[in-house]
Design a protein around this motif. Structure first.
Motif, mmCIF file in Angstrom:
data_model
loop_
_atom_site.group_PDB
_atom_site.id
_atom_site.type_symbol
_atom_site.label_atom_id
_atom_site.label_comp_id
_atom_site.label_asym_id
_atom_site.label_seq_id
_atom_site.Cartn_x
_atom_site.Cartn_y
_atom_site.Cartn_z
ATOM 1 N N TYR A 198 0.844 -1.194 0.000
ATOM 2 C CA TYR A 198 0.000 0.000 0.000
ATOM 3 C C TYR A 198 0.881 1.248 0.000
ATOM 4 C CZ TYR A 198 -4.295 2.478 1.460
ATOM 5 O OH TYR A 198 -5.408 3.274 1.538
ATOM 6 N N SER A 199 0.519 2.213 -0.839
ATOM 7 C CA SER A 199 1.305 3.450 -0.937
ATOM 8 C C SER A 199 0.369 4.616 -1.219
ATOM 9 C CB SER A 199 2.339 3.302 -2.062
ATOM 10 O OG SER A 199 1.688 3.106 -3.303
ATOM 11 N N ALA A 200 0.955 5.781 -1.498
ATOM 12 C CA ALA A 200 0.251 7.030 -1.818
ATOM 13 C C ALA A 200 -0.195 7.770 -0.551
ATOM 14 C CB ALA A 200 -0.920 6.798 -2.780
ATOM 15 N N LYS A 201 -0.985 8.830 -0.784
ATOM 16 C CA LYS A 201 -1.351 9.780 0.287
ATOM 17 C C LYS A 201 -1.734 9.110 1.610
ATOM 18 C CE LYS A 201 -3.585 13.865 -1.034
ATOM 19 N NZ LYS A 201 -2.580 14.797 -0.603
ATOM 20 N N ALA A 202 -2.520 8.036 1.525
ATOM 21 C CA ALA A 202 -3.039 7.409 2.744
ATOM 22 C C ALA A 202 -1.935 6.883 3.662
ATOM 23 C CB ALA A 202 -3.989 6.264 2.366
ATOM 24 N N GLU A 236 3.347 14.131 -2.364
ATOM 25 C CA GLU A 236 2.837 14.674 -3.628
ATOM 26 C C GLU A 236 3.073 16.178 -3.725
ATOM 27 O OE1 GLU A 236 -1.248 13.665 -4.453
ATOM 28 O OE2 GLU A 236 -0.892 11.534 -4.138
ATOM 29 N N SER A 237 3.357 16.806 -2.577
ATOM 30 C CA SER A 237 3.485 18.270 -2.578
ATOM 31 C C SER A 237 4.724 18.687 -1.789
ATOM 32 C CB SER A 237 2.253 18.886 -1.913
ATOM 33 O OG SER A 237 2.275 18.564 -0.527
ATOM 34 N N THR A 256 4.617 6.745 -5.982
ATOM 35 C CA THR A 256 3.262 6.663 -6.533
ATOM 36 C C THR A 256 2.790 8.020 -7.071
ATOM 37 O OG1 THR A 256 2.843 5.008 -4.840
ATOM 38 C CG2 THR A 256 0.966 5.716 -6.117
ATOM 39 N N GLY A 257 3.184 9.088 -6.411
ATOM 40 C CA GLY A 257 2.786 10.432 -6.858
ATOM 41 C C GLY A 257 3.182 10.657 -8.309
ATOM 42 N N LEU A 269 6.464 20.231 -6.628
ATOM 43 C CA LEU A 269 6.917 19.957 -5.260
ATOM 44 C C LEU A 269 8.085 20.883 -4.887
ATOM 45 C CD1 LEU A 269 7.598 16.348 -3.960
ATOM 46 C CD2 LEU A 269 9.098 18.230 -3.378
ATOM 47 N N CYS A 270 9.071 20.986 -5.802
ATOM 48 C CA CYS A 270 10.256 21.804 -5.502
ATOM 49 C C CYS A 270 9.865 23.268 -5.334
ATOM 50 C CB CYS A 270 11.301 21.658 -6.614
ATOM 51 S SG CYS A 270 12.049 20.025 -6.626
ATOM 52 N N SER A 271 8.952 23.744 -6.183
ATOM 53 C CA SER A 271 8.607 25.160 -6.058
ATOM 54 C C SER A 271 7.792 25.402 -4.773
ATOM 55 C CB SER A 271 7.940 25.657 -7.342
ATOM 56 O OG SER A 271 6.583 25.833 -7.166
ATOM 57 N N GLU A 272 6.940 24.447 -4.405
ATOM 58 C CA GLU A 272 6.183 24.602 -3.140
ATOM 59 C C GLU A 272 7.122 24.548 -1.930
ATOM 60 O OE1 GLU A 272 2.062 22.523 -4.803
ATOM 61 O OE2 GLU A 272 3.463 21.350 -3.598
ATOM 62 N N LEU A 273 8.132 23.696 -2.021
ATOM 63 C CA LEU A 273 9.084 23.586 -0.915
ATOM 64 C C LEU A 273 9.875 24.897 -0.768
ATOM 65 C CD1 LEU A 273 10.160 21.679 1.257
ATOM 66 C CD2 LEU A 273 11.803 20.798 -0.410
ATOM 67 N N LYS A 274 10.237 25.472 -1.913
ATOM 68 C CA LYS A 274 10.957 26.758 -1.877
ATOM 69 C C LYS A 274 10.078 27.839 -1.246
ATOM 70 C CE LYS A 274 14.155 26.188 -5.691
ATOM 71 N NZ LYS A 274 14.075 26.146 -7.149
#
Ligand SMILES: Cc1cc2nc3c(=O)[nH]c(=O)nc-3n(C[C@H](O)[C@H](O)[C@H](O)COP(=O)(O)O)c2cc1C
Length: 341
Positions: A198-202, A236-237, A256-257, A269-274
């Motif tokens: 099992y993977s992903a957001k959950a 994912e983010s 999985t993302g 993801l990189c821009s949100e992290l910045k």
């Protein structure tokens, strides 16, 4: 900083026989729904059935084309010292920068003592880590399984046996669901299924807890700066990645993302992290790595802290608690203390 180690390699791809379908999804709208956001993903995929020679050629080509980028090979082999040594030797010859060892795949081939069959058995893990670290000349990460009561036990064994770091988590053993029309489990292969990963957001909250536990272990028993930790699970983010880093991860991986949304997820993801870093005036990952770890404590300590806080709030509460508290001559001041404007 954010990546998924390239390709899941073992010596004998011939033995790997995959089935189709091999994935099943969980949506917020529940069983059987074709709508709603996908929050969980199950796979019953074995490691790659692509021949090793092709993988090695691609590793070499990647390093030639992008010499300044880090390439980490994710490898898995049977319980066989000579096999591990040959695989490490051949993979290292391509110029990879590091190895991630899959001690964590929850399904498939436990009879060959591969994946989680090693990661769940600390004695076996110690022996295999010993073989690998005696042979490897590049840094080695041990990838941990969450399908174990206390993930710090294998993490401790891996780090004590020469691994430079650990990665967590691999997938969580799961049964994705039952088709309520056919009464058959998913993913359904010729009417049958088998538990998968099992993977992903959950799985993100479960992965955060495992990474937090490993980070605490690394901090208390190993040099926090001498070893590294890679956080994986439901990213994912940029916010998801930041959470792993706040709990002590040096790097973050996405699997999985990217499978669901494509490579574009990584740029976003990189821009949100910045943006997150800018908001807090952090100029490097080290500025906030592990910053949230100190806020985890025991439940008993939470109770003590809450009682203390209530006591302090009461002490500074304005006004009289009861009419018996009027002092007589002090009534003007006491009245004033209960006026709101
Ligand atoms: C289809 C699929 C195949 C995977 N195969 C491997 C594998 O061969 N070796 C490995 O170490 N992890 C494997 N994983 C686990 C992922 O690398 C990752 O640890 C896990 O899925 C949790 O991260 P995620 O939620 O970002 O996918 C696989 C995951 C998926 C979904």
């Amino acid at each position: 900083m954010t990546y998924e180690p390239v390709d899941w390699v073992s010596l004998d791809a011939e033995k790997v026989k995959n089935v189709t379908p091999r994935y099943a999804r969980l949506r917020v709208d529940g069983n059987g729904s074709a709508k709603g956001q996908i929050i969980g993903w199950q796979n019953i995929e074995l490691i790659s059935d692509r021949p090793l020679e092709i993988m090695l050629k691609e590793f070499k080509q990647l390093k030639e084309e992008y010499p300044d980028r880090i390439l980490i090979a994710s490898i898995m082999e049977e319980y066989n010292k000579a096999g591990w040594e040959e695989l490490i030797d051949r993979v290292e010859q391509t110029g990879v920068d590091a190895l991630e060892i899959n001690f964590s795949c929850p399904h498939g081939m436990p009879e060959r003592r591969m994946g989680a069959a090693v990661g769940q058995d600390c004695a076996l893990l110690e022996e295999v880590c010993g073989w690998i670290n005696a042979k490897a000349t590049v840094p080695v990460w041990a990838k941990m399984t969450p399908n174990i009561t206390d993930i710090t036990q294998p993490a401790r064994v891996a780090l004590s046996s020469g691994c430079e770091g650990v990665a967590a988590i691999n997938t969580i053993m799961s049964v994705m669901g039952i088709n309520l029309t056919t009464l058959r489990p998913e993913p359904c292969v010729e009417g049958y299924s088998t538990p998968g990963g099992y993977s992903a957001k959950a799985v993100h909250p479960i992965a955060l807890a495992k990474v937090m536990n490993i980070a605490k272990l690394m901090k208390s028993e190993f040099g926090d700066t001498d070893y590294s930790l890679s956080g994986i699970g439901g990213v994912e983010s940029g916010g998801d990645a930041a959470e792993f880093i706040l709990l002590g991860a040096n790097t973050v991986q996405v699997c999985t993302g990217v499978m669901m949304h494509g490579y574009g997820v990584v740029k976003k993801l990189c821009s949100e992290l910045k943006d997150f870093m800018k908001q807090h005036n952090f100029s490097s990952i080290e500025d906030f790595r592990g910053a949230s770890l100190e806020y985890f404590t025991t439940h008993t300590d939470l109770v003590t802290r809450q009682q203390e806080a209530i006591k302090q709030r009461k002490a500074i509460r304005k006004g009289l608690q009861s009419d018996k508290d009027w002092t007589g001559d002090g009534f003007v001041k006491e009245t004033e203390s209960m006026v709101s404007n």
